[in-house]
Motif scaffolding. Structure first.
Motif, PDB file in Angstrom:
ATOM      1  N   ILE A  52      29.597  11.852  24.405  1.00  0.00           N
ATOM      2  CA  ILE A  52      28.460  11.597  25.293  1.00  0.00           C
ATOM      3  C   ILE A  52      27.724  12.872  25.715  1.00  0.00           C
ATOM      4  N   GLU A  53      28.465  13.967  25.891  1.00  0.00           N
ATOM      5  CA  GLU A  53      27.804  15.213  26.325  1.00  0.00           C
ATOM      6  C   GLU A  53      26.794  15.696  25.285  1.00  0.00           C
ATOM      7  N   LYS A  54      27.135  15.569  24.013  1.00  0.00           N
ATOM      8  CA  LYS A  54      26.217  15.986  22.959  1.00  0.00           C
ATOM      9  C   LYS A  54      24.956  15.115  22.971  1.00  0.00           C
ATOM     10  N   ALA A  55      25.120  13.817  23.207  1.00  0.00           N
ATOM     11  CA  ALA A  55      23.968  12.909  23.259  1.00  0.00           C
ATOM     12  C   ALA A  55      23.073  13.227  24.452  1.00  0.00           C
ATOM     13  N   VAL A  56      23.672  13.532  25.597  1.00  0.00           N
ATOM     14  CA  VAL A  56      22.887  13.869  26.793  1.00  0.00           C
ATOM     15  C   VAL A  56      22.138  15.177  26.576  1.00  0.00           C
ATOM     16  N   ARG A  57      22.796  16.172  25.983  1.00  0.00           N
ATOM     17  CA  ARG A  57      22.123  17.445  25.710  1.00  0.00           C
ATOM     18  C   ARG A  57      20.949  17.254  24.748  1.00  0.00           C
ATOM     19  N   ALA A  58      21.118  16.389  23.757  1.00  0.00           N
ATOM     20  CA  ALA A  58      20.034  16.134  22.803  1.00  0.00           C
ATOM     21  C   ALA A  58      18.860  15.434  23.489  1.00  0.00           C
ATOM     22  N   ALA A  59      19.156  14.502  24.393  1.00  0.00           N
ATOM     23  CA  ALA A  59      18.081  13.811  25.116  1.00  0.00           C
ATOM     24  C   ALA A  59      17.330  14.779  26.020  1.00  0.00           C
ATOM     25  N   LEU A  60      18.036  15.668  26.692  1.00  0.00           N
ATOM     26  CA  LEU A  60      17.379  16.655  27.553  1.00  0.00           C
ATOM     27  C   LEU A  60      16.559  17.641  26.723  1.00  0.00           C
ATOM     28  N   ALA A  61      17.065  18.008  25.554  1.00  0.00           N
ATOM     29  CA  ALA A  61      16.342  18.947  24.690  1.00  0.00           C
ATOM     30  C   ALA A  61      15.068  18.318  24.132  1.00  0.00           C
ATOM     31  N   SER A  62      15.018  17.001  24.043  1.00  0.00           N
ATOM     32  CA  SER A  62      13.821  16.334  23.519  1.00  0.00           C
ATOM     33  C   SER A  62      12.718  16.221  24.562  1.00  0.00           C
ATOM     34  N   PRO A  78      33.561   8.808  31.691  1.00  0.00           N
ATOM     35  CA  PRO A  78      32.638   9.844  31.217  1.00  0.00           C
ATOM     36  C   PRO A  78      32.902  11.152  31.944  1.00  0.00           C
ATOM     37  N   PRO A  79      32.683  12.262  31.280  1.00  0.00           N
ATOM     38  CA  PRO A  79      32.941  13.556  31.924  1.00  0.00           C
ATOM     39  C   PRO A  79      32.142  13.718  33.213  1.00  0.00           C
ATOM     40  N   ARG A  80      32.743  14.313  34.203  1.00  0.00           N
ATOM     41  CA  ARG A  80      32.090  14.511  35.504  1.00  0.00           C
ATOM     42  C   ARG A  80      30.968  15.540  35.427  1.00  0.00           C
ATOM     43  N   SER A  81      30.962  16.373  34.403  1.00  0.00           N
ATOM     44  CA  SER A  81      29.932  17.405  34.294  1.00  0.00           C
ATOM     45  C   SER A  81      28.578  16.829  33.897  1.00  0.00           C
ATOM     46  N   LEU A  82      28.520  15.553  33.539  1.00  0.00           N
ATOM     47  CA  LEU A  82      27.242  14.968  33.142  1.00  0.00           C
ATOM     48  C   LEU A  82      26.258  14.909  34.290  1.00  0.00           C
ATOM     49  N   PRO A  86      20.661  21.386  34.587  1.00  0.00           N
ATOM     50  CA  PRO A  86      19.766  22.440  35.080  1.00  0.00           C
ATOM     51  C   PRO A  86      18.318  21.977  35.141  1.00  0.00           C
ATOM     52  N   GLY A  87      17.531  22.671  35.932  1.00  0.00           N
ATOM     53  CA  GLY A  87      16.094  22.421  35.984  1.00  0.00           C
ATOM     54  C   GLY A  87      15.747  21.136  36.691  1.00  0.00           C
ATOM     55  N   ARG A  88      14.615  20.584  36.305  1.00  0.00           N
ATOM     56  CA  ARG A  88      14.137  19.388  36.981  1.00  0.00           C
ATOM     57  C   ARG A  88      14.680  18.114  36.355  1.00  0.00           C
ATOM     58  N   SER A  89      15.364  18.218  35.233  1.00  0.00           N
ATOM     59  CA  SER A  89      15.939  17.042  34.591  1.00  0.00           C
ATOM     60  C   SER A  89      17.117  16.535  35.403  1.00  0.00           C
ATOM     61  N   ARG A  90      17.273  15.245  35.398  1.00  0.00           N
ATOM     62  CA  ARG A  90      18.374  14.641  36.151  1.00  0.00           C
ATOM     63  C   ARG A  90      19.167  13.715  35.238  1.00  0.00           C
ATOM     64  N   VAL A  91      20.463  13.715  35.439  1.00  0.00           N
ATOM     65  CA  VAL A  91      21.364  12.853  34.671  1.00  0.00           C
ATOM     66  C   VAL A  91      22.070  11.941  35.641  1.00  0.00           C
ATOM     67  N   PHE A  92      21.988  10.638  35.418  1.00  0.00           N
ATOM     68  CA  PHE A  92      22.654   9.664  36.267  1.00  0.00           C
ATOM     69  C   PHE A  92      23.721   8.947  35.444  1.00  0.00           C
ATOM     70  N   VAL A  93      24.897   8.821  36.015  1.00  0.00           N
ATOM     71  CA  VAL A  93      25.980   8.106  35.342  1.00  0.00           C
ATOM     72  C   VAL A  93      26.303   6.889  36.177  1.00  0.00           C
ATOM     73  N   SER A  94      26.314   5.729  35.547  1.00  0.00           N
ATOM     74  CA  SER A  94      26.632   4.518  36.283  1.00  0.00           C
ATOM     75  C   SER A  94      27.616   3.693  35.489  1.00  0.00           C
TER      76      SER A  94
END
Length: 94
Positions: A52-62, A78-82, A86-94
């Motif tokens: 999942i971390e790789k998928a989240v990083r790819a989505a943020l990079a896009s 899911p990992p707690r680091s999700l 950084p920056g203005r991007s936000r990641v929500f885990v539910s």
């Protein structure tokens, strides 16, 4: 036979006339820089803790402003680091 040629010109002239009328009413869209909208990405995840971390990083990079990770009853967590991005991007885990 001349009546057939006249009918053909009439049939071709109607769409041409409609095109010219619509061309007068056409307004180009505003420049893209003025109307930038945010983009959110939804990632459904079930038992994807390793990937999942790789998928989240790819989505943020896009260029996504928000990434929503939907954990659908996984047996792994899911990992707690999700939730930390950084920056203005936000990641929500539910």
């Amino acid at each position: 036979m001349i009546w057939l040629a006249g009918l053909s010109l009439l049939c071709a002239g109607v769409p041409a006339l409609l095109f010219l009328v619509n061309l007068r009413a056409y307004r180009p869209p505003p420049p893209a820089a003025e109307s930038r909208k945010g983009m959110a990405v939804l990632i459904p995840a079930r038992d994807e803790a390793e990937r999942i971390e790789k998928a989240v990083r790819a989505a943020l990079a896009s260029g996504a402003d928000e990434v929503l990770v939907l954990d659908d009853g996984s047996s792994d967590a899911p990992p707690r680091s999700l939730g930390k991005s950084p920056g203005r991007s936000r990641v929500f885990v539910s």
